[in-house]
Design a protein around this motif. Structure first.
Motif, PDB file in Angstrom:
ATOM      1  N   ASP A  90      33.686  81.602  33.638  1.00  0.00           N
ATOM      2  CA  ASP A  90      34.653  82.265  34.507  1.00  0.00           C
ATOM      3  C   ASP A  90      35.899  82.569  33.698  1.00  0.00           C
ATOM      4  O   ASP A  90      36.194  81.889  32.712  1.00  0.00           O
ATOM      5  CB  ASP A  90      34.993  81.344  35.687  1.00  0.00           C
ATOM      6  N   VAL A  91      36.645  83.595  34.084  1.00  0.00           N
ATOM      7  CA  VAL A  91      37.879  83.938  33.382  1.00  0.00           C
ATOM      8  C   VAL A  91      39.020  83.036  33.841  1.00  0.00           C
ATOM      9  O   VAL A  91      39.748  82.473  33.036  1.00  0.00           O
ATOM     10  CB  VAL A  91      38.243  85.425  33.606  1.00  0.00           C
ATOM     11  N   VAL A  92      39.158  82.873  35.159  1.00  0.00           N
ATOM     12  CA  VAL A  92      40.263  82.104  35.723  1.00  0.00           C
ATOM     13  C   VAL A  92      39.852  80.631  35.804  1.00  0.00           C
ATOM     14  O   VAL A  92      39.004  80.252  36.605  1.00  0.00           O
ATOM     15  CB  VAL A  92      40.654  82.636  37.118  1.00  0.00           C
ATOM     16  N   LEU A  93      40.457  79.833  34.933  1.00  0.00           N
ATOM     17  CA  LEU A  93      40.179  78.394  34.869  1.00  0.00           C
ATOM     18  C   LEU A  93      41.505  77.644  34.779  1.00  0.00           C
ATOM     19  O   LEU A  93      42.483  78.183  34.267  1.00  0.00           O
ATOM     20  CB  LEU A  93      39.349  78.069  33.623  1.00  0.00           C
ATOM     21  N   PRO A  94      41.516  76.392  35.247  1.00  0.00           N
ATOM     22  CA  PRO A  94      42.722  75.597  35.031  1.00  0.00           C
ATOM     23  C   PRO A  94      42.859  75.287  33.536  1.00  0.00           C
ATOM     24  O   PRO A  94      41.870  75.083  32.844  1.00  0.00           O
ATOM     25  CB  PRO A  94      42.473  74.328  35.843  1.00  0.00           C
ATOM     26  N   GLY A  95      44.076  75.302  33.030  1.00  0.00           N
ATOM     27  CA  GLY A  95      44.283  75.059  31.598  1.00  0.00           C
ATOM     28  C   GLY A  95      43.933  76.303  30.811  1.00  0.00           C
ATOM     29  O   GLY A  95      44.366  77.405  31.134  1.00  0.00           O
ATOM     30  N   ILE A  96      43.122  76.138  29.807  1.00  0.00           N
ATOM     31  CA  ILE A  96      42.726  77.271  28.961  1.00  0.00           C
ATOM     32  C   ILE A  96      41.860  78.238  29.778  1.00  0.00           C
ATOM     33  O   ILE A  96      40.953  77.816  30.495  1.00  0.00           O
ATOM     34  CB  ILE A  96      41.988  76.783  27.697  1.00  0.00           C
ATOM     35  N   ASP A  97      42.141  79.539  29.675  1.00  0.00           N
ATOM     36  CA  ASP A  97      41.365  80.505  30.458  1.00  0.00           C
ATOM     37  C   ASP A  97      40.077  80.888  29.728  1.00  0.00           C
ATOM     38  O   ASP A  97      39.854  80.527  28.574  1.00  0.00           O
ATOM     39  CB  ASP A  97      42.199  81.733  30.821  1.00  0.00           C
ATOM     40  N   GLY A  98      39.230  81.613  30.448  1.00  0.00           N
ATOM     41  CA  GLY A  98      37.925  81.984  29.911  1.00  0.00           C
ATOM     42  C   GLY A  98      37.979  82.866  28.683  1.00  0.00           C
ATOM     43  O   GLY A  98      37.129  82.759  27.799  1.00  0.00           O
ATOM     44  N   TYR A  99      38.978  83.753  28.595  1.00  0.00           N
ATOM     45  CA  TYR A  99      39.091  84.613  27.421  1.00  0.00           C
ATOM     46  C   TYR A  99      39.351  83.789  26.162  1.00  0.00           C
ATOM     47  O   TYR A  99      38.726  84.001  25.122  1.00  0.00           O
ATOM     48  CB  TYR A  99      40.231  85.633  27.589  1.00  0.00           C
ATOM     49  N   HIS A 100      40.286  82.839  26.258  1.00  0.00           N
ATOM     50  CA  HIS A 100      40.601  82.000  25.100  1.00  0.00           C
ATOM     51  C   HIS A 100      39.430  81.080  24.737  1.00  0.00           C
ATOM     52  O   HIS A 100      39.156  80.850  23.561  1.00  0.00           O
ATOM     53  CB  HIS A 100      41.868  81.172  25.368  1.00  0.00           C
ATOM     54  N   LEU A 101      38.752  80.567  25.756  1.00  0.00           N
ATOM     55  CA  LEU A 101      37.581  79.724  25.508  1.00  0.00           C
ATOM     56  C   LEU A 101      36.494  80.521  24.802  1.00  0.00           C
ATOM     57  O   LEU A 101      35.890  80.052  23.833  1.00  0.00           O
ATOM     58  CB  LEU A 101      37.061  79.145  26.824  1.00  0.00           C
ATOM     59  N   CYS A 102      36.271  81.750  25.231  1.00  0.00           N
ATOM     60  CA  CYS A 102      35.259  82.600  24.601  1.00  0.00           C
ATOM     61  C   CYS A 102      35.623  82.880  23.141  1.00  0.00           C
ATOM     62  O   CYS A 102      34.767  82.798  22.258  1.00  0.00           O
ATOM     63  CB  CYS A 102      35.111  83.902  25.381  1.00  0.00           C
ATOM     64  N   LYS A 103      36.881  83.194  22.884  1.00  0.00           N
ATOM     65  CA  LYS A 103      37.329  83.430  21.504  1.00  0.00           C
ATOM     66  C   LYS A 103      37.086  82.200  20.641  1.00  0.00           C
ATOM     67  O   LYS A 103      36.626  82.313  19.497  1.00  0.00           O
ATOM     68  CB  LYS A 103      38.816  83.784  21.478  1.00  0.00           C
ATOM     69  N   ALA A 104      37.384  81.013  21.184  1.00  0.00           N
ATOM     70  CA  ALA A 104      37.188  79.777  20.427  1.00  0.00           C
ATOM     71  C   ALA A 104      35.705  79.551  20.133  1.00  0.00           C
ATOM     72  O   ALA A 104      35.342  79.127  19.033  1.00  0.00           O
ATOM     73  CB  ALA A 104      37.771  78.592  21.197  1.00  0.00           C
ATOM     74  N   ILE A 105      34.847  79.839  21.099  1.00  0.00           N
ATOM     75  CA  ILE A 105      33.395  79.687  20.900  1.00  0.00           C
ATOM     76  C   ILE A 105      32.928  80.624  19.792  1.00  0.00           C
ATOM     77  O   ILE A 105      32.174  80.231  18.895  1.00  0.00           O
ATOM     78  CB  ILE A 105      32.632  79.978  22.217  1.00  0.00           C
ATOM     79  N   LYS A 106      33.379  81.868  19.831  1.00  0.00           N
ATOM     80  CA  LYS A 106      32.928  82.867  18.858  1.00  0.00           C
ATOM     81  C   LYS A 106      33.511  82.641  17.461  1.00  0.00           C
ATOM     82  O   LYS A 106      32.994  83.167  16.488  1.00  0.00           O
ATOM     83  CB  LYS A 106      33.256  84.280  19.358  1.00  0.00           C
TER      84      LYS A 106
END
Length: 159
Positions: A90-106
């Motif tokens: 999901d994009v909207v998450l508490p704390g780090i959002d989905g966009y930043h999480l996706c960037k970190a994964i990639k």
């Protein structure tokens, strides 16, 4: 709609979790000769327990193991301990959002090839571009059609 989802989240959080019965009997002789089937594992990251449960049930019907997280931080913990074949985010998450999480994964060499599917209510063209820039492999908007959902699962899990 937000109020209804909030009430459903509260109800889902109060439901007891039933243990899965185990079978103690040994494997069939033919099963011993065949290699064990590889069960795909998917991570579902969404702050709504209702959405997590709905996606989990759909994936479990396809014989897929599911882990779930309600925040980006919980997702990081699970990603550090486990390997996944697909991630719904999901994009909207508490704390780090989905966009930043996706960037970190990639950016992480050990998991960057894991497909990430954004599953979100954000449907504007700007949000889709932002998702693409973060590195997601697919972008689905809620409510997602079952055929689109299953198509993405089959595409990335080769089921």
């Amino acid at each position: 709609a937000t109020r209804v989802l909030s009430v459903l989240d509260q109800i889902a959080a109060q439901l007891p979790v039933k243990p899965v019965p185990s079978v103690i009997a040994g494997p069939e002789p033919a099963a011993i000769l065949q290699p064990p089937a590889v069960i795909p594992t998917v991570l579902v990251v969404d702050d709504s327990s209702t959405v997590r449960r709905q996606v989990s049930l759909e994936l479990e019907r396809l014989a897929i193991h599911v882990d779930a997280a309600e925040s980006g931080e919980q997702a990081f913990e699970l990603l550090a301990r486990n390997r996944y074949d697909l991630i719904f985010l999901d994009v909207v998450l508490p704390g780090i959002d989905g966009y930043h999480l996706c960037k970190a994964i990639k950016k992480d060499k050990t998991i960057k090839k894991t497909p990430v599917v954004m599953l979100t209510s954000k449907s504007s063209p700007f949000d889709r571009v932002k998702g693409a820039l973060s590195g997601c492999d697919a972008y689905l908007t809620k409510p997602v059609k079952q055929s689109a959902f299953q198509g993405v699962v089959k595409k990335y899990l080769k089921n």
